[in-house]
Enzyme design. Structure first.
Site, PDB file in Angstrom:
ATOM      1  N   ILE A 160       0.841  -1.193   0.000  1.00 34.94           N
ATOM      2  CA  ILE A 160       0.000   0.000   0.000  1.00 34.94           C
ATOM      3  C   ILE A 160       0.880   1.248   0.000  1.00 34.94           C
ATOM      4  CG2 ILE A 160      -0.217   0.258   2.525  1.00 34.94           C
ATOM      5  CD1 ILE A 160      -3.224   0.690   2.114  1.00 34.94           C
ATOM      6  N   HIS A 207       2.799 -14.320  18.082  1.00 36.13           N
ATOM      7  CA  HIS A 207       1.711 -13.764  18.894  1.00 36.13           C
ATOM      8  C   HIS A 207       0.395 -14.538  18.712  1.00 36.13           C
ATOM      9  CE1 HIS A 207       4.423 -10.856  20.390  1.00 36.13           C
ATOM     10  NE2 HIS A 207       4.821 -10.605  19.150  1.00 36.13           N
ATOM     11  N   LEU A 209      -4.658  -4.337  -0.012  1.00 41.78           N
ATOM     12  CA  LEU A 209      -5.155  -5.715  -0.068  1.00 41.78           C
ATOM     13  C   LEU A 209      -6.594  -5.829   0.433  1.00 41.78           C
ATOM     14  CD1 LEU A 209      -1.918  -7.493   1.194  1.00 41.78           C
ATOM     15  CD2 LEU A 209      -2.882  -7.636  -1.119  1.00 41.78           C
ATOM     16  N   LYS A 269      -3.731 -13.389  13.359  1.00 37.02           N
ATOM     17  CA  LYS A 269      -2.829 -14.432  12.841  1.00 37.02           C
ATOM     18  C   LYS A 269      -3.478 -15.819  12.990  1.00 37.02           C
ATOM     19  CE  LYS A 269       0.512 -11.602  11.720  1.00 37.02           C
ATOM     20  NZ  LYS A 269       0.833 -11.319  10.318  1.00 37.02           N
ATOM     21  N   TYR A 320      -3.873  -8.338  17.220  1.00 33.62           N
ATOM     22  CA  TYR A 320      -2.937  -8.767  16.166  1.00 33.62           C
ATOM     23  C   TYR A 320      -2.760 -10.288  16.167  1.00 33.62           C
ATOM     24  CZ  TYR A 320       1.858  -9.256  14.232  1.00 33.62           C
ATOM     25  OH  TYR A 320       2.973  -9.634  13.536  1.00 33.62           O
ATOM     26  N   ARG A 352      14.551 -11.003  25.584  1.00 37.95           N
ATOM     27  CA  ARG A 352      13.589 -11.980  25.034  1.00 37.95           C
ATOM     28  C   ARG A 352      14.045 -12.488  23.666  1.00 37.95           C
ATOM     29  NH1 ARG A 352       9.506 -10.752  21.489  1.00 37.95           N
ATOM     30  NH2 ARG A 352       7.962 -12.392  21.203  1.00 37.95           N
TER      31      ARG A 352
HETATM   32  P1  NAI Z   1       6.063  -4.195   8.340  1.00 33.53           P
HETATM   33  O1  NAI Z   1       5.011  -3.511   9.107  1.00 33.53           O
HETATM   34  O2  NAI Z   1       7.420  -3.565   8.248  1.00 33.53           O
HETATM   35  O3  NAI Z   1       5.569  -4.446   6.834  1.00 33.53           O
HETATM   36  C1  NAI Z   1       4.226  -4.693   6.504  1.00 33.53           C
HETATM   37  C2  NAI Z   1       3.941  -4.029   5.186  1.00 33.53           C
HETATM   38  O4  NAI Z   1       2.575  -4.287   4.840  1.00 33.53           O
HETATM   39  C3  NAI Z   1       4.118  -2.497   5.213  1.00 33.53           C
HETATM   40  O5  NAI Z   1       5.026  -2.084   4.218  1.00 33.53           O
HETATM   41  C4  NAI Z   1       2.718  -1.964   4.972  1.00 33.53           C
HETATM   42  O6  NAI Z   1       2.692  -0.766   4.212  1.00 33.53           O
HETATM   43  C5  NAI Z   1       2.040  -3.112   4.236  1.00 33.53           C
HETATM   44  N1  NAI Z   1       0.589  -3.078   4.406  1.00 33.53           N
HETATM   45  C6  NAI Z   1      -0.110  -2.836   5.552  1.00 33.53           C
HETATM   46  N2  NAI Z   1      -1.426  -2.861   5.310  1.00 33.53           N
HETATM   47  C7  NAI Z   1      -1.571  -3.139   3.992  1.00 33.53           C
HETATM   48  C8  NAI Z   1      -2.695  -3.287   3.159  1.00 33.53           C
HETATM   49  N3  NAI Z   1      -3.948  -3.156   3.630  1.00 33.53           N
HETATM   50  N4  NAI Z   1      -2.491  -3.563   1.849  1.00 33.53           N
HETATM   51  C9  NAI Z   1      -1.232  -3.695   1.356  1.00 33.53           C
HETATM   52  N5  NAI Z   1      -0.120  -3.559   2.107  1.00 33.53           N
HETATM   53  C10 NAI Z   1      -0.290  -3.288   3.411  1.00 33.53           C
HETATM   54  O7  NAI Z   1       6.181  -5.670   8.921  1.00 33.53           O
HETATM   55  P2  NAI Z   1       7.387  -6.694   8.796  1.00 33.53           P
HETATM   56  O8  NAI Z   1       8.198  -6.624  10.014  1.00 33.53           O
HETATM   57  O9  NAI Z   1       8.033  -6.544   7.473  1.00 33.53           O
HETATM   58  O10 NAI Z   1       6.593  -8.076   8.845  1.00 33.53           O
HETATM   59  C11 NAI Z   1       6.048  -8.678   7.674  1.00 33.53           C
HETATM   60  C12 NAI Z   1       4.982  -9.674   8.096  1.00 33.53           C
HETATM   61  O11 NAI Z   1       5.560 -10.641   8.967  1.00 33.53           O
HETATM   62  C13 NAI Z   1       3.817  -9.026   8.870  1.00 33.53           C
HETATM   63  O12 NAI Z   1       2.617  -9.664   8.504  1.00 33.53           O
HETATM   64  C14 NAI Z   1       4.133  -9.334  10.317  1.00 33.53           C
HETATM   65  O13 NAI Z   1       2.949  -9.477  11.068  1.00 33.53           O
HETATM   66  C15 NAI Z   1       4.875 -10.661  10.203  1.00 33.53           C
HETATM   67  N6  NAI Z   1       5.806 -10.858  11.306  1.00 33.53           N
HETATM   68  C16 NAI Z   1       6.973 -10.134  11.388  1.00 33.53           C
HETATM   69  C17 NAI Z   1       7.840 -10.323  12.451  1.00 33.53           C
HETATM   70  C18 NAI Z   1       9.147  -9.604  12.559  1.00 33.53           C
HETATM   71  O14 NAI Z   1       9.896  -9.887  13.497  1.00 33.53           O
HETATM   72  N7  NAI Z   1       9.477  -8.685  11.650  1.00 33.53           N
HETATM   73  C19 NAI Z   1       7.523 -11.277  13.528  1.00 33.53           C
HETATM   74  C20 NAI Z   1       6.268 -11.973  13.344  1.00 33.53           C
HETATM   75  C21 NAI Z   1       5.468 -11.768  12.264  1.00 33.53           C
HETATM   76  C1  15L Z   2       5.793  -9.611  15.623  1.00 32.37           C
HETATM   77  O1  15L Z   2       4.816 -10.259  15.265  1.00 32.37           O
HETATM   78  C2  15L Z   2       6.067  -8.258  15.055  1.00 32.37           C
HETATM   79  O2  15L Z   2       5.718  -8.179  13.688  1.00 32.37           O
HETATM   80  C3  15L Z   2       7.519  -7.825  15.242  1.00 32.37           C
HETATM   81  O3  15L Z   2       7.616  -6.424  15.021  1.00 32.37           O
HETATM   82  C4  15L Z   2       8.022  -8.182  16.631  1.00 32.37           C
HETATM   83  O4  15L Z   2       7.286  -7.477  17.593  1.00 32.37           O
HETATM   84  C5  15L Z   2       7.868  -9.666  16.850  1.00 32.37           C
HETATM   85  O5  15L Z   2       6.539 -10.087  16.651  1.00 32.37           O
HETATM   86  C6  15L Z   2       8.297 -10.137  18.251  1.00 32.37           C
HETATM   87  O6  15L Z   2       7.533 -10.842  18.904  1.00 32.37           O
HETATM   88  O7  15L Z   2       9.427  -9.817  18.646  1.00 32.37           O
END
Ligand code: NAI
Ligand code: 15L
Length: 270
Positions: A39, A117, A56, A144, A140, A178
């Site tokens: 987005i 989570h 999306l 999931k 959140y 953690r």
């Molecule tokens: P992020 O927040 O950096 O990236 C998510 C992206 O999705 C953003 O660029 C945002 O603009 C886009 N987005 C949000 N709503 C949207 C929509 N309605 N339509 C299209 N695009 C949309 O998150 P990150 O860290 O890159 O994580 C990616 C995925 O992995 C997420 O689903 C997150 O929940 C999951 N995740 C990430 C973790 C981490 O440690 N980075 C841990 C657990 C899960």
């Molecule tokens: C998640 O699900 C989030 O996307 C990430 O930003 C962190 O908070 C991660 O979990 C975590 O548990 O460390």
């Protein structure tokens, strides 16, 4: 198919986010054409890329987005706790639309970022596998669990394969005590995504996305068919993290629950 390429076209959603940005060059190695979507602004398209900016939660846009792709790496949506409306829009409506697009367009496999989570209320002394009852720790986390439910449903009813990756904490380095347990390195994440895409048969698999850390909360024995072999270990960062952060109270949910601060926080809407 060009030599060395496993797929004609892959779709990466969430391409402007932290993980999307990290995965973009890796996925380009696997396919002739990489369609990137978000987005938010994703910058210029490289020669092998198609850039599609869309929400999306817009069903027509998600249907068009998933047309002509072999497989999807879905990282788009709300990546943290938020209001119910934010989570509903990005993760529940957005996820449903992505699955519907895949079904209607005959996409074979989807790999996506679920989260620890979804099981964040398990306690630290309980090591769990993928068969446990979900215990989400936030709006959140509930989204999931919804995603994992729809993934199972689309496999059972339509034969659409999915790998739901319960990612721990995927950052360049662990950021707190953690994450000495929950950390997933970028290198291990790239390897995991590749394995999820190319493993011969996955049905609906739930796998924990975590590096080979000394301290473990999650057992991936039920996903051995994916062939995930993490190489990094958060222990290498222990002395740095311990020098920078106070001694934890082990009874505080921030340290006692798998989900850390998400489990300890109040309800977001209050
Ligand atoms: P992020 O927040 O950096 O990236 C998510 C992206 O999705 C953003 O660029 C945002 O603009 C886009 N987005 C949000 N709503 C949207 C929509 N309605 N339509 C299209 N695009 C949309 O998150 P990150 O860290 O890159 O994580 C990616 C995925 O992995 C997420 O689903 C997150 O929940 C999951 N995740 C990430 C973790 C981490 O440690 N980075 C841990 C657990 C899960
Ligand atoms: C998640 O699900 C989030 O996307 C990430 O930003 C962190 O908070 C991660 O979990 C975590 O548990 O460390």
């Amino acid at each position: 198919m060009a030599e060395g390429k496993r797929f004609r076209r892959l779709l990466l959603t969430g391409a402007a986010g932290g993980l999307g940005t990290m995965l973009r060059p890796k996925l380009a190695e696997l396919c002739e054409t990489l369609r990137v979507s978000d987005i938010a602004d994703m910058g210029e398209a490289a020669g092998h890329e198609e850039v599609v900016r869309c929400d999306l939660a817009d069903a027509d846009a998600a249907l068009e987005l998933t047309r002509g792709v072999d497989a999807v790496v879905h990282m788009g949506g709300k990546g943290l706790e938020g209001t119910w409306d934010e989570v509903l829009h990005g993760n529940i409506v957005g996820f449903y639309n992505t699955f519907e697009g895949c079904r209607k367009n005959g996409v074979r496999r989807l790999v996506w970022g679920s989260s620890n989570h979804a099981i964040g209320f398990y306690r630290r002394e309980q090591v769990i596998d993928a068969s446990v009852t979900p215990r989400p720790d936030s709006n959140y986390g509930v989204s999931k669990v919804f995603g994992e439910g729809i993934a199972q449903y689309y496999w059972d009813k339509f034969g659409l394969e999915t790998v739901s990756i319960r990612i721990g904490s995927c950052f360049p380095e662990p950021r707190d005590r953690r994450m000495l347990t929950t950390w997933l390195s970028y290198r291990d994440c790239q390897h995991l995504i590749e394995r999820c895409l190319i493993a011969p048969r996955v049905a609906h698999t739930v796998i924990y996305g975590v590096s080979d850390n000394d301290m473990k909360l999650w057992d991936n024995w039920m996903a051995a068919h994916i062939g995930f072999r993490p190489q990094d270990n958060a222990e290498a960062f222990r002395s740095k993290i311990e020098a920078e952060t106070p001694e934890p109270d082990p009874n505080d949910l921030v340290h006692a629950a798998h989900g850390g601060g998400f489990a300890a926080a109040g309800h977001f809407e209050d």
